[in-house]
Motif scaffolding. Structure first.
Motif, short mmCIF file in Angstrom:
data_model
loop_
_atom_site.label_atom_id
_atom_site.label_comp_id
_atom_site.label_asym_id
_atom_site.label_seq_id
_atom_site.Cartn_x
_atom_site.Cartn_y
_atom_site.Cartn_z
N GLY A 205 -10.70 3.25 -22.91
CA GLY A 205 -9.95 4.39 -23.41
C GLY A 205 -8.93 4.86 -22.40
O GLY A 205 -8.13 4.08 -21.89
N GLN A 206 -8.95 6.14 -22.09
CA GLN A 206 -7.99 6.74 -21.17
C GLN A 206 -8.59 7.00 -19.80
O GLN A 206 -8.01 7.75 -19.00
N THR A 207 -9.75 6.42 -19.49
CA THR A 207 -10.43 6.67 -18.22
C THR A 207 -10.07 5.62 -17.19
O THR A 207 -10.12 4.43 -17.46
N LEU A 208 -9.72 6.09 -15.99
CA LEU A 208 -9.38 5.19 -14.88
C LEU A 208 -10.23 5.52 -13.67
O LEU A 208 -10.61 6.68 -13.44
N LEU A 209 -10.50 4.51 -12.86
CA LEU A 209 -11.20 4.68 -11.60
C LEU A 209 -10.31 4.09 -10.50
O LEU A 209 -9.95 2.91 -10.56
N ILE A 210 -9.94 4.92 -9.54
CA ILE A 210 -9.08 4.49 -8.44
C ILE A 210 -9.94 4.42 -7.19
O ILE A 210 -10.63 5.38 -6.85
N THR A 211 -9.88 3.29 -6.50
CA THR A 211 -10.64 3.11 -5.27
C THR A 211 -9.67 3.12 -4.11
O THR A 211 -8.72 2.34 -4.07
N ASP A 212 -9.92 4.02 -3.14
CA ASP A 212 -9.01 4.10 -2.00
C ASP A 212 -9.38 3.07 -0.94
O ASP A 212 -10.34 2.30 -1.10
N SER A 213 -8.64 3.04 0.15
CA SER A 213 -8.84 2.03 1.19
C SER A 213 -10.18 2.17 1.92
O SER A 213 -10.61 1.24 2.59
N HIS A 214 -10.85 3.31 1.75
CA HIS A 214 -12.16 3.53 2.39
C HIS A 214 -13.30 3.33 1.40
O HIS A 214 -14.46 3.56 1.74
N GLU B 197 -2.49 -2.50 -6.80
CA GLU B 197 -2.66 -2.08 -8.19
C GLU B 197 -4.03 -2.45 -8.73
O GLU B 197 -4.56 -1.80 -9.62
N GLU B 198 -4.63 -3.51 -8.17
CA GLU B 198 -5.95 -3.94 -8.63
C GLU B 198 -7.04 -2.92 -8.30
O GLU B 198 -8.15 -3.01 -8.81
N ASP B 199 -6.72 -1.94 -7.44
CA ASP B 199 -7.69 -0.89 -7.11
C ASP B 199 -7.68 0.25 -8.13
O ASP B 199 -8.38 1.25 -7.96
N ILE B 200 -6.88 0.10 -9.17
CA ILE B 200 -6.90 1.04 -10.30
C ILE B 200 -7.53 0.28 -11.46
O ILE B 200 -6.97 -0.69 -11.96
N ARG B 201 -8.73 0.71 -11.85
CA ARG B 201 -9.46 0.01 -12.92
C ARG B 201 -9.56 0.88 -14.16
O ARG B 201 -9.88 2.05 -14.08
N ARG B 202 -9.29 0.29 -15.30
CA ARG B 202 -9.45 0.97 -16.59
C ARG B 202 -10.91 0.81 -17.01
O ARG B 202 -11.42 -0.30 -17.07
N PRO C 279 0.82 -1.21 0.00
CA PRO C 279 0.00 0.00 0.00
C PRO C 279 0.86 1.27 0.00
O PRO C 279 1.97 1.28 0.53
N SER C 280 0.31 2.31 -0.62
CA SER C 280 1.01 3.59 -0.67
C SER C 280 0.01 4.73 -0.48
O SER C 280 -1.16 4.59 -0.79
N SER D 202 2.67 13.38 -13.47
CA SER D 202 1.53 12.57 -13.01
C SER D 202 1.42 11.28 -13.81
O SER D 202 1.20 10.21 -13.25
N ARG D 203 1.58 11.38 -15.13
CA ARG D 203 1.51 10.19 -15.98
C ARG D 203 2.64 9.22 -15.65
O ARG D 203 2.45 8.00 -15.64
N LYS D 204 3.82 9.75 -15.33
CA LYS D 204 4.97 8.92 -15.00
C LYS D 204 4.70 8.13 -13.71
O LYS D 204 4.98 6.93 -13.64
N ILE D 205 4.15 8.79 -12.71
CA ILE D 205 3.79 8.11 -11.45
C ILE D 205 2.75 7.04 -11.73
O ILE D 205 2.86 5.89 -11.27
N LEU D 206 1.72 7.39 -12.47
CA LEU D 206 0.63 6.47 -12.75
C LEU D 206 1.12 5.24 -13.51
O LEU D 206 0.72 4.11 -13.22
N ASP D 207 2.03 5.44 -14.46
CA ASP D 207 2.58 4.33 -15.24
C ASP D 207 3.29 3.29 -14.36
O ASP D 207 3.31 2.10 -14.69
N ARG D 208 3.83 3.73 -13.25
CA ARG D 208 4.52 2.79 -12.35
C ARG D 208 3.55 1.81 -11.69
O ARG D 208 3.95 0.75 -11.22
N PHE D 209 2.25 2.18 -11.65
CA PHE D 209 1.25 1.34 -10.99
C PHE D 209 0.38 0.56 -11.96
O PHE D 209 -0.37 -0.31 -11.56
N LEU D 210 0.47 0.89 -13.24
CA LEU D 210 -0.38 0.21 -14.24
C LEU D 210 0.31 -0.97 -14.87
O LEU D 210 1.47 -1.08 -14.96
#
Length: 155
Positions: free
Chosen positions: A122-131, A114-119, A95-96, A147-155
């Motif tokens: 297209g280019q739309t993502l849904l991120i679900t936090d721990s709550h 990483e499974e909490d980031i859903r595509r 977790p981060s 921002s894209r560089k950070i996101l790419d590390r998790f996808l």
């Protein structure tokens, strides 16, 4: 489209739909069919028992007062901040803790995996936090390069 119902609020602030027969349905809940892809198209007004009372192809067909009432109700029910920039992450392992700038201000949340980031397509993502709060990235291509560089590390 013929509007054969009225919407109002009762003394407790709950939505009341009065149908063409004059029957009042208290506690009506608006439910979007496509909340992300087409938020203004396809909306059901559902009874407390979960039965669809009215289907609207578009919010635009409603008079201004009813549309305002529904938009207020939807805003209270739907809390999905839209991420505009990723300020930083605590670690690239999960977790981060993520710090993001959203359309509702700066926020911090914990990404469990990483499974909490859903595509969503297209280019739309849904991120679900721990709550269980959902953060929307409508178009990853519109994020700034860091921002894209950070996101790419998790996808």
């Amino acid at each position: 489209m013929q509007i054969d119902f009225t919407l109002s609020r009762n003394a407790f602030g709950r939505l009341v739909l009065t149908d063409a027969q004059g029957i009042a349905h208290e506690g009506v809940v608006p439910v979007r069919a496509f909340p992300i892809a087409a938020p203004d198209d396809g909306l059901a007004l559902v009874s407390t028992e979960g039965r669809e009372l009215v289907w609207l192809d578009s919010l635009a067909v409603l008079p201004t007062a009813m549309r305002t009432l529904l938009n207020e109700e939807l805003a209270a029910r739907e809390f999905m901040p839209e991420v505009q920039r990723i300020v930083g992450v605590s670690t690239f392992a999960t977790p981060s803790t993520w710090t993001v700038q959203t359309n509702r201000g700066e926020a911090a949340f914990i990404l469990r995996g990483e499974e909490d980031i859903r595509r969503l397509g297209g280019q739309t993502l849904l991120i679900t936090d721990s709550h269980g709060i959902h953060f929307l990235i409508r178009d990853t291509g519109k994020l700034d390069k860091p921002s894209r560089k950070i996101l790419d590390r998790f996808l």
